[in-house]
Every structure is written in C-alpha cells, then in structure tokens.
Design an enzyme around this catalytic site. Sequence first.
Site: not given
Length: 251
Positions: A11, A130
């Site tokens: 990330d 997500d």
Amino acid sequence: MLTKRIIPCLDIKDGRTVKGINFIDLRDAGDPVELAEIYAKSGADELVFLDITATEQKRKTLAEMVRRVAEKVNIPFTVGGGISSVEDVDILLKNGADKVSVNSSGVKRPELINELSAKFGSQCITVAIDAKQVNGEWLVHLVGGKVPTDLNLFQWAKEVEERGAGEILFTSMNNDGTKAGFANEALAVLSSELKIPIIASGGAGNMQHFTDAFIKGKADAALAASVFHFKEMEIKDLKEELRRNGIEVRL
C-alpha cells in the site's frame, strides 16, 4: 492443477509503503521499490501496488514508481489507485506494469471495465473489491473503504466477471489487519460462483491462514502485507508449509 500464488501487497502513500489495521492507523513499512526487489528475490509469485490515497486525492498513480519497479523485478506486478480511464492504464502498462487494478471507478462507471478489457485484454484487468459484512450482508465499500454502498459483493463480482475482468482481488474489511484469518466463507462463495481467479486479501496472520484460504476458501491466490513487510513470515517458509499441506505452489 494450477499452482496457488502468494502475493505481497504494498500500500503506497506519498511514495512510501504503509500498513494499517481495518484500513486506518497507518505506519511506515519502507521504500516500495526496495521491498519489491526483496520480494521478487525471495519467491513471491506476483506483487500488488495500491496507491491508497490516489482516488481520495484525485491524483494519478505515479508512473515513475512503476517504471522503477519494472527495472528491478522479474515477476508480474499489478498497480491500482486512481485509475479511471483507458489513458491511465495505457501509461501504467507502458511504464512496465503487467496488470492494473480498478476499484471505486469501476463501481461509479461500470462500463470502464468493458472498455479496459476490450482495449488491453482481460488478463490485464483486476477488479479490486473492498467489502464489509453489515448485518449479515457483504456490502461493497469505496475510496479505500471510506464510502459504504448498498452493492452486494457477490452480485457485483458476477457483473465484474461478465464485463470482462480477468480476476478479482477481494479484501474483507472486517478481517483486514486483524491477523485473524481470511474471510473463507465469502471466498468459497466467490470461488464457486465465478470462473475467474479470486485473490484473497485481508486477515493473514500465520501460515495456517494461507492454507485455509486455499482449502476452505478455494482461493486462487492469497495476498498479504504486514506479515511480509515486518518479517513475521518468510515467503519461502510459507510455500514449504503449503506444500506439506498438499497445496501446489511454485518453489
């Protein structure tokens, strides 16, 4: 039997690798290009880079970082964050990315998935989803998990497949960063209902969790971040353990 893939996820925020719990409380985990090189040498099958603030801040994923990674690694890598057009993907692929990951922009304009797979081929297009279990239903969330929708995970995944996505990266927000294991029941449903590969994400804490994701969740690949970034687990050791459990991996 196809080999199962182990994928470290990086990330990216402001050019650095970060990791949090349930998508918040981020801490620094190092330089993404250096980490990529280490993972490529240590047995990772692929890498995923997600610019976690790109969509939120309306800026494009840095093509410069992609180019630097491409110079250092010899395994496939996927780049996501802030991708909303054919032009965005074209730039990333030309700079060396093998695949791109689309998330919020695909929900906002689903035709984008059709356009990208038609232009670049479905093998280049990963759709990241997500999702969070809310009152027993898995609901899709956008913008790094900050914006809830009433979109059902399984319905959206099916639509994504029909629109030409080559694989799905499913992150359980309930499990993310908790190190309590992957969302295997949801993974198993996705794996049984869809023909394209499913990447499990969110919840890896030990080697058994990876075994469970492949056996119980029937995932095609498993993605993790902090257990690799902070040296809690070596990829080589993990793959040897998976082999002992009868799971085919590339050593």
